[in-house]
Design a protein around this motif. Structure first.
Motif, PDB file in Angstrom:
ATOM      1  N   ARG A 133       0.780  -1.294  -0.008  1.00  0.00           N
ATOM      2  CA  ARG A 133      -0.031  -0.059   0.039  1.00  0.00           C
ATOM      3  C   ARG A 133       1.000   1.343  -0.071  1.00  0.00           C
ATOM      4  O   ARG A 133       1.412   1.772   0.999  1.00  0.00           O
ATOM      5  N   PRO A 134       1.077   1.812  -1.239  1.00  0.00           N
ATOM      6  CA  PRO A 134       2.091   2.957  -1.207  1.00  0.00           C
ATOM      7  C   PRO A 134       1.549   4.163  -0.362  1.00  0.00           C
ATOM      8  O   PRO A 134       0.148   4.437  -0.337  1.00  0.00           O
ATOM      9  N   GLU A 135       2.195   4.930   0.326  1.00  0.00           N
ATOM     10  CA  GLU A 135       1.992   6.202   0.830  1.00  0.00           C
ATOM     11  C   GLU A 135       1.970   7.171   0.110  1.00  0.00           C
ATOM     12  O   GLU A 135       3.169   7.736  -0.568  1.00  0.00           O
ATOM     13  N   PRO A 136       0.884   7.932  -0.373  1.00  0.00           N
ATOM     14  CA  PRO A 136       0.882   8.833  -1.571  1.00  0.00           C
ATOM     15  C   PRO A 136       1.712   9.999  -1.323  1.00  0.00           C
ATOM     16  O   PRO A 136       2.161  10.604  -2.224  1.00  0.00           O
ATOM     17  N   ALA A 137       1.528  10.685   0.044  1.00  0.00           N
ATOM     18  CA  ALA A 137       2.511  11.720   0.369  1.00  0.00           C
ATOM     19  C   ALA A 137       4.082  11.370   0.801  1.00  0.00           C
ATOM     20  O   ALA A 137       4.725  12.189   1.181  1.00  0.00           O
ATOM     21  N   GLY A 138       4.121   9.862   0.697  1.00  0.00           N
ATOM     22  CA  GLY A 138       5.576   9.548   1.005  1.00  0.00           C
ATOM     23  C   GLY A 138       6.647   9.821   0.019  1.00  0.00           C
ATOM     24  O   GLY A 138       6.396  10.334  -1.137  1.00  0.00           O
ATOM     25  N   PRO A 139       7.755   9.749   0.257  1.00  0.00           N
ATOM     26  CA  PRO A 139       8.950   9.934  -0.682  1.00  0.00           C
ATOM     27  C   PRO A 139       9.203   8.662  -1.705  1.00  0.00           C
ATOM     28  O   PRO A 139       8.529   7.613  -1.436  1.00  0.00           O
ATOM     29  N   VAL A 140       9.976   9.048  -2.580  1.00  0.00           N
ATOM     30  CA  VAL A 140      10.592   7.804  -3.481  1.00  0.00           C
ATOM     31  C   VAL A 140      11.897   7.594  -2.784  1.00  0.00           C
ATOM     32  O   VAL A 140      12.575   8.412  -2.447  1.00  0.00           O
ATOM     33  N   VAL A 141      12.016   6.290  -2.364  1.00  0.00           N
ATOM     34  CA  VAL A 141      13.296   5.725  -1.434  1.00  0.00           C
ATOM     35  C   VAL A 141      14.301   5.007  -2.320  1.00  0.00           C
ATOM     36  O   VAL A 141      13.702   4.102  -3.519  1.00  0.00           O
ATOM     37  N   VAL A 142      15.317   5.390  -2.604  1.00  0.00           N
ATOM     38  CA  VAL A 142      16.285   4.786  -3.599  1.00  0.00           C
ATOM     39  C   VAL A 142      17.365   4.180  -2.586  1.00  0.00           C
ATOM     40  O   VAL A 142      17.980   4.450  -1.606  1.00  0.00           O
ATOM     41  N   ALA A 143      17.451   2.632  -2.860  1.00  0.00           N
ATOM     42  CA  ALA A 143      18.567   2.039  -2.060  1.00  0.00           C
ATOM     43  C   ALA A 143      19.878   2.300  -2.660  1.00  0.00           C
ATOM     44  O   ALA A 143      20.219   2.126  -4.182  1.00  0.00           O
ATOM     45  N   VAL A 144      21.129   2.923  -1.872  1.00  0.00           N
ATOM     46  CA  VAL A 144      22.368   3.103  -2.369  1.00  0.00           C
ATOM     47  C   VAL A 144      23.417   2.299  -1.882  1.00  0.00           C
ATOM     48  O   VAL A 144      23.466   2.181  -0.503  1.00  0.00           O
ATOM     49  N   ASP A 145      24.081   1.690  -2.570  1.00  0.00           N
ATOM     50  CA  ASP A 145      25.393   0.890  -2.018  1.00  0.00           C
ATOM     51  C   ASP A 145      26.775   1.383  -2.466  1.00  0.00           C
ATOM     52  O   ASP A 145      27.609   0.800  -2.053  1.00  0.00           O
ATOM     53  N   GLY A 146      26.594   2.549  -3.236  1.00  0.00           N
ATOM     54  CA  GLY A 146      27.975   2.947  -3.879  1.00  0.00           C
ATOM     55  C   GLY A 146      28.492   2.084  -4.952  1.00  0.00           C
ATOM     56  O   GLY A 146      29.557   2.486  -5.459  1.00  0.00           O
ATOM     57  N   SER A 147      27.971   1.031  -5.450  1.00  0.00           N
ATOM     58  CA  SER A 147      28.273   0.264  -6.650  1.00  0.00           C
ATOM     59  C   SER A 147      28.270   0.929  -7.931  1.00  0.00           C
ATOM     60  O   SER A 147      27.027   1.734  -7.919  1.00  0.00           O
ATOM     61  N   PRO A 148      28.843   0.647  -8.866  1.00  0.00           N
ATOM     62  CA  PRO A 148      28.764   1.146 -10.287  1.00  0.00           C
ATOM     63  C   PRO A 148      27.230   0.592 -10.780  1.00  0.00           C
ATOM     64  O   PRO A 148      26.364   1.250 -11.504  1.00  0.00           O
ATOM     65  N   GLN A 149      27.056  -0.555 -10.298  1.00  0.00           N
ATOM     66  CA  GLN A 149      25.786  -1.119 -10.840  1.00  0.00           C
ATOM     67  C   GLN A 149      24.322  -0.504 -10.209  1.00  0.00           C
ATOM     68  O   GLN A 149      23.533  -0.433 -10.823  1.00  0.00           O
ATOM     69  N   GLY A 150      24.586   0.148  -9.061  1.00  0.00           N
ATOM     70  CA  GLY A 150      23.461   0.839  -8.526  1.00  0.00           C
ATOM     71  C   GLY A 150      23.209   2.234  -8.971  1.00  0.00           C
ATOM     72  O   GLY A 150      22.272   2.871  -8.421  1.00  0.00           O
ATOM     73  N   GLN A 151      24.166   2.753  -9.933  1.00  0.00           N
ATOM     74  CA  GLN A 151      23.969   4.293 -10.229  1.00  0.00           C
ATOM     75  C   GLN A 151      22.698   4.454 -11.165  1.00  0.00           C
ATOM     76  O   GLN A 151      22.120   5.438 -11.240  1.00  0.00           O
ATOM     77  N   ALA A 152      22.212   3.236 -11.979  1.00  0.00           N
ATOM     78  CA  ALA A 152      21.053   3.501 -12.824  1.00  0.00           C
ATOM     79  C   ALA A 152      19.718   3.590 -12.036  1.00  0.00           C
ATOM     80  O   ALA A 152      18.975   4.465 -12.183  1.00  0.00           O
ATOM     81  N   ALA A 153      19.858   3.144 -10.895  1.00  0.00           N
ATOM     82  CA  ALA A 153      18.860   3.176  -9.933  1.00  0.00           C
ATOM     83  C   ALA A 153      18.638   4.537  -9.340  1.00  0.00           C
ATOM     84  O   ALA A 153      17.494   5.102  -8.929  1.00  0.00           O
ATOM     85  N   VAL A 154      19.649   4.924  -9.048  1.00  0.00           N
ATOM     86  CA  VAL A 154      19.784   6.115  -8.326  1.00  0.00           C
ATOM     87  C   VAL A 154      19.348   7.504  -9.313  1.00  0.00           C
ATOM     88  O   VAL A 154      18.385   8.331  -9.099  1.00  0.00           O
ATOM     89  N   ALA A 155      19.790   7.283 -10.597  1.00  0.00           N
ATOM     90  CA  ALA A 155      19.395   8.203 -11.708  1.00  0.00           C
ATOM     91  C   ALA A 155      17.818   8.015 -11.965  1.00  0.00           C
ATOM     92  O   ALA A 155      17.103   9.245 -12.037  1.00  0.00           O
ATOM     93  N   PHE A 156      17.156   6.798 -11.926  1.00  0.00           N
ATOM     94  CA  PHE A 156      15.910   6.736 -12.065  1.00  0.00           C
ATOM     95  C   PHE A 156      15.049   7.325 -10.940  1.00  0.00           C
ATOM     96  O   PHE A 156      13.978   7.931 -11.220  1.00  0.00           O
ATOM     97  N   ALA A 157      15.490   6.994  -9.564  1.00  0.00           N
ATOM     98  CA  ALA A 157      14.783   7.426  -8.542  1.00  0.00           C
ATOM     99  C   ALA A 157      14.758   9.186  -8.538  1.00  0.00           C
ATOM    100  O   ALA A 157      13.671   9.705  -8.302  1.00  0.00           O
ATOM    101  N   PHE A 158      15.832   9.857  -8.961  1.00  0.00           N
ATOM    102  CA  PHE A 158      15.853  11.137  -8.898  1.00  0.00           C
ATOM    103  C   PHE A 158      14.559  11.638 -10.146  1.00  0.00           C
ATOM    104  O   PHE A 158      13.909  12.549  -9.932  1.00  0.00           O
ATOM    105  N   ALA A 159      14.802  11.138 -11.222  1.00  0.00           N
ATOM    106  CA  ALA A 159      13.868  11.534 -12.394  1.00  0.00           C
ATOM    107  C   ALA A 159      12.367  11.073 -11.919  1.00  0.00           C
ATOM    108  O   ALA A 159      11.434  11.965 -12.239  1.00  0.00           O
TER     109      ALA A 159
END
Length: 268
Positions: free
Chosen positions: A116-142
């Motif tokens: 059940r998503p919280e409509p007023a909640g944030p978009v949360v992105v999991a950050v681990d510092g790996s190169p593989q995780g950078q695409a998820a960070v970019a997606f989350a910002f957009a």
């Protein structure tokens, strides 16, 4: 939000008993399998148009197994959206096989709708510092910018993450452990800052918060999902086996998160 067409797709496979394509001569003219599928899609299209009036919605029935059909569709899509489980044989499963395998093999981000998503909640992105995780960070910002939501970047760390020499052998002085913890925290904070570098400047209107959690990654993300409208994760990060297409953290949030989860592969 994306101002693009929504395509509703059904992957159709004939039953093992080779049921006839059309209606049975003993039944109503709309009683065939294909007619039932078309009716199912018509209802889905109407539901989509009701949810987003004015959106361009099309539909397609494609013969083939669900994963194969959807993986092919992903090659020309911005995003694929699936439920966390469907009409497979094991209805009691937390997550269906199509959602798991598509998250590992699709050629675009995959959003698995669950919880059940919280409509007023944030978009949360999991950050681990790996190169593989950078695409998820970019997606989350957009995605946060599209939704007009805050962004919460969460990075979990452990005292033992990179200091295996203390796990075995001679007893360790507690003062050394405290010093290690302080150094590790400073290092992990640097990892978090570097992973976000450059993105806030591209989205100056976005409110960005960070969370540095001392603890295990999976429970921290699952807890954070309880107040989020969406969670974004990489398909796999810096841990685990390099040959795996979908890491254990991604699988854990796909199974247990309290909000929709988008898995973003780094090789797209």
């Amino acid at each position: 939000m994306r101002d693009v067409e929504l395509r509703v797709v059904h992957a159709f496979t004939w039953p093992a008993m080779h049921a006839p394509r059309g209606a049975s001569p003993l039944g109503p003219p709309t009683g065939g399998l294909r007619e039932a599928v078309e009716h199912l899609l018509a209802e889905a299209v109407e539901r989509a148009r009701t949810a987003a009036p004015g959106a361009e919605v099309s539909h397609a029935v494609i013969t083939g197994e669900a994963l194969t059909v959807l993986a092919a569709q992903s090659r020309s899509a911005q995003l694929i959206v699936v439920g966390h489980r469907g009409s497979g044989r094991f209805r009691e499963l937390l997550l269906g096989s199509t959602a798991v395998h598509l998250s590992a093999h699709a050629r675009c981000p995959v959003m698995v709708v669950r919880g059940r998503p919280e409509p007023a909640g944030p978009v949360v992105v999991a950050v681990d510092g790996s190169p593989q995780g950078q695409a998820a960070v970019a997606f989350a910002f957009a995605e946060a910018a599209l939704r007009g939501a805050d962004l919460l970047a969460l990075h979990a760390w452990s005292t033992w993450a990179d200091h295996g020499e203390h796990r075995f052998g001679d007893p360790v002085d507690p003062v050394d452990l405290i010093g290690d913890a302080d150094r590790l925290r400073a290092e992990e904070e640097r990892v978090l800052v570097e992973a976000l570098s450059g993105h806030p400047e591209r989205y100056p209107e976005l409110t960005v918060r960070t969370s540095l959690v001392h603890g295990r990654t999976r429970p921290a993300l699952i807890e954070a999902s309880g107040s989020a409208q969406l969670m974004a994760v990489g398909a796999r990060g810096r841990g685990g086996f390099t040959g795996m297409l979908l890491g254990s953290v991604s699988q854990a949030v796909l199974h247990h998160a309290h909000c929709p989860v988008t898995v973003v592969r780094s090789d797209l």
